[in-house]
Structures are given as C-alpha cells and as structure tokens.
Design an enzyme around this catalytic site. Structure first.
Site, mmCIF file in Angstrom:
data_model
loop_
_atom_site.group_PDB
_atom_site.id
_atom_site.type_symbol
_atom_site.label_atom_id
_atom_site.label_comp_id
_atom_site.label_asym_id
_atom_site.label_seq_id
_atom_site.Cartn_x
_atom_site.Cartn_y
_atom_site.Cartn_z
ATOM 1 N N GLU A 46 0.867 -1.201 0.000
ATOM 2 C CA GLU A 46 0.000 0.000 0.000
ATOM 3 C C GLU A 46 0.903 1.251 0.000
ATOM 4 O OE1 GLU A 46 -1.543 0.760 3.962
ATOM 5 O OE2 GLU A 46 -3.331 1.743 3.184
ATOM 6 N N LYS A 123 -9.370 1.934 -1.788
ATOM 7 C CA LYS A 123 -9.575 1.370 -0.442
ATOM 8 C C LYS A 123 -10.933 1.755 0.141
ATOM 9 C CE LYS A 123 -6.988 1.116 3.959
ATOM 10 N NZ LYS A 123 -5.703 1.565 4.573
ATOM 11 N N CYS A 168 -4.726 -3.063 2.776
ATOM 12 C CA CYS A 168 -4.425 -2.983 4.207
ATOM 13 C C CYS A 168 -5.600 -3.313 5.122
ATOM 14 C CB CYS A 168 -3.817 -1.631 4.552
ATOM 15 S SG CYS A 168 -3.026 -1.686 6.166
HETATM 16 N N1 CDV Z 1 -2.901 1.328 6.683
HETATM 17 C C1 CDV Z 1 -3.819 0.667 7.413
HETATM 18 O O1 CDV Z 1 -4.953 0.458 6.972
HETATM 19 N N2 CDV Z 1 -3.450 0.283 8.660
HETATM 20 C C2 CDV Z 1 -4.349 -0.355 9.583
HETATM 21 C C3 CDV Z 1 -3.979 -0.048 11.004
HETATM 22 C C4 CDV Z 1 -4.247 1.354 11.350
HETATM 23 C C5 CDV Z 1 -4.714 -0.926 12.003
HETATM 24 C C6 CDV Z 1 -4.365 -1.864 9.399
HETATM 25 O O2 CDV Z 1 -5.466 -2.446 9.398
HETATM 26 O O3 CDV Z 1 -3.312 -2.494 9.333
#
Ligand code: CDV
Length: 310
Positions: A46, A123, A168
C-alpha cells in the site's frame, strides 16, 4: 495446473525525505530479482511510492496534495512500467490518487504483463480518524486525507485466473474477501502499512498485531478458497515503526511463505490456481451451502445493535 509465479515484494521504510525516483529504483531492483526468479506477477505494498504520510497531521490538507499522484504512470513511475513490460511481468502497487476532479483515494492498480493498467481498486475500509487526537500514541489520519473507495471489490480475468485487490485494513473484514469470493476470486492481492504499535493500546505488542495479520489473511483465504498475497511496507519511517510479516497464503489457509526482515525482501511462490477448486466445490461451494435469507443484516445495518436489556 494453472501456475502463477507470484513475487511478494516487501519494502523497507521510506522516509519523508526520500524522492519518488529513489523509491522507484528500489522497486525496480525488486522487480529485476523477481524476474530472475521467474515471477509472472509482482505485488508491492500500500502507498508504495511514499512514506506512510497519514501519520502526520496538517491543518490545511491541501498541503498534503504533494503526496498524491495526479496520473499513473507519471514521470517518476514510468521507468517501473517500462521495466515491467521488458520483463513481461504483471504488477500491483498502491499509491495516493488525486483525480482530475479533486477526489483523494488510497488506490491500487493491477497491470498486465505489457505494463498496461487493467484494474483499479480504491480502499473501502479507511481506518483511523479525521481530526488530531491527542489520546493516541501516534496519529492515523486516513479518514482526513482519503475518501472511501467508490469502485467496490471487483475481480479481473488476468494471468489465466481471477484476480482481486484490497488494501491494508480491508484484510481484516470478511466482507472484503466474500464479495470477491462470490465472483470466483482465485488470488487476492493486498498491500499494507501497519504500525507495530496499537495507537490506542500500547501494551498490545507487535507479536499480537502480527498474529491478527496472519489470522485475518489466513481466514480470508480459507473461507473463500483463494490464494492471498499480503505485502508490507515495514521498518522505521521517521521514528514510526511498521511491522513486516508479508505472507503468501494458500487456498487451504496455510502460510506458504513469510518475510523474515523489515527491509526490502522478496518472497516468490509458485501458486497453482487450480488448487482453489477443491474448497470452492466442497465445503465452500457457495451455491450449494450459503443461506442468503439469513444474511440481510450484513448489508442493512452498519453498527452492532444488541437486543434491549432485560
Ligand atoms: N494502513 C492501514 O490500513 N493500517 C491499519 C492499522 C491502522 C490498524 C491496518 O489495518 O493495518
């Protein structure tokens, strides 16, 4: 057998001062290695081109437009696309996207082996908060700098199979995988930047956070009988630690490769997309076993509402 030789290209830290050009050089070095190891597809993290800038608060968010890409490819990334075409390797990477009409998204793209963009994902599950929060050990301002993605969870017929993307925090939500599972996904590509420390629970510890990483990705893979390739940006960025632990998980939910460092590191695995068919035709044969008449709350209610107290 339908083999996709996939390279998970974990990236070490990117500092605020690092230029896009310097980062693209590192991405090309990983791609050269992936190609030498016979990869068909390389998956980067990401926001692969920059530091994880949502950890920084600015009053005037327009100041942060410099972290966003207005077109893709652009001058900085064109060498990466050209090298991908030379190597005949497909790629997936994330970046901050600023659209011509002024929208900001946390985006990932998929190219075919000629370097042509064939898929885009924005996202959906943005974690964190919108305003400065003094109670956190560090800020996570994705809700300030990005809008929720507007493209949904699509899949693409590429590389002889059905490929999906997520980013993510999406990996923690079963809905992410299931919506793609319902489109027959066979490989899900996910880049991430996950702080080693929970900003709201410092005592949690990195090991527990890495456990949740594996748990989420392995469950998504198993419950949808799909390969999942999850790739970190890791290490210490301007004093802020991100964990590594990039992993490739098979359609049975088992880890077949896992990163050992917090730096630039390549995992290469030969994935047979036909290995998805056993789960898809037996225990997770959706057409045979799902009971959609009981799933209405999933799309009609956002937050949990317990029954009234007795
Ligand atoms: N970049 C992200 O989405 N990070 C989140 C953190 C903040 C929990 C993740 O789910 O890894």
């Amino acid at each position: 057998m339908r083999i996709v030789n996939v390279a998970a290209a974990q990236m070490g830290p990117i500092q605020k001062a690092d230029s896009r050009g310097a980062v693209v050089k590192r991405m090309i070095a990983l791609m050269d290695e992936a190609s030498a190891r016979g990869a068909d597809l390389i998956v980067y993290p990401e926001l692969a081109l920059t530091t994880f800038f949502p950890r920084w608060y600015v009053e005037d968010r327009a100041e942060f437009d410099s972290w966003f890409e207005r077109e893709m490819p652009n001058d900085a990334t064109r060498p990466l696309f050209e090298r991908a075409a030379q190597h005949q390797i497909a790629m997936n990477f994330g970046y901050a996207e600023l659209t011509p009409d002024g929208h900001h998204f946390n985006t990932a793209i998929l190219t075919d082996k000629s370097g042509k963009i064939v898929g885009k994902y924005r996202k959906v599950h943005l974690p964190g908060h919108t305003y400065y929060d003094a109670n956190r050990s560090h800020q996570h301002l994705e809700k300030r700098y990005f809008e929720p993605g507007d493209l949904g969870f699509n899949v693409w017929r590429e590389l002889g199979g059905v490929i999906g993307m997520a980013i993510c925090n999406d990996r923690r939500w079963p809905e992410t995988y299931r919506v793609m599972g319902l489109q027959g996904v066979e490989m899900v590509l996910i880049g991430y930047n996950t702080p080693s420390e929970n900003a709201e629970r410092r005592e949690e510890g990195t090991e527990k956070r890495m456990f949740h990483n594996r748990l989420s990705v392995q469950a998504g893979a198993y419950q949808n009988a799909t390969w999942v390739v999850a790739v970190a940006k890791a290490g210490v960025e301007d004093g802020h630690a991100l964990f590594g632990g990039s992993l490739i998980v098979d359609p049975n939910g088992e880890i077949v490769a896992e990163a050992e460092t917090e730096g630039d590191e390549l995992l290469v695995h030969s994935c047979d997309l036909d290995a998805t068919s056993f789960g898809k035709t037996t225990i997770f044969n959706f057409a045979q076993h799902r009971r959609i008449e009981h799933y209405g709350l999933i799309t009609s209610r956002t937050g949990a509402v317990p029954p009234p107290e007795k």
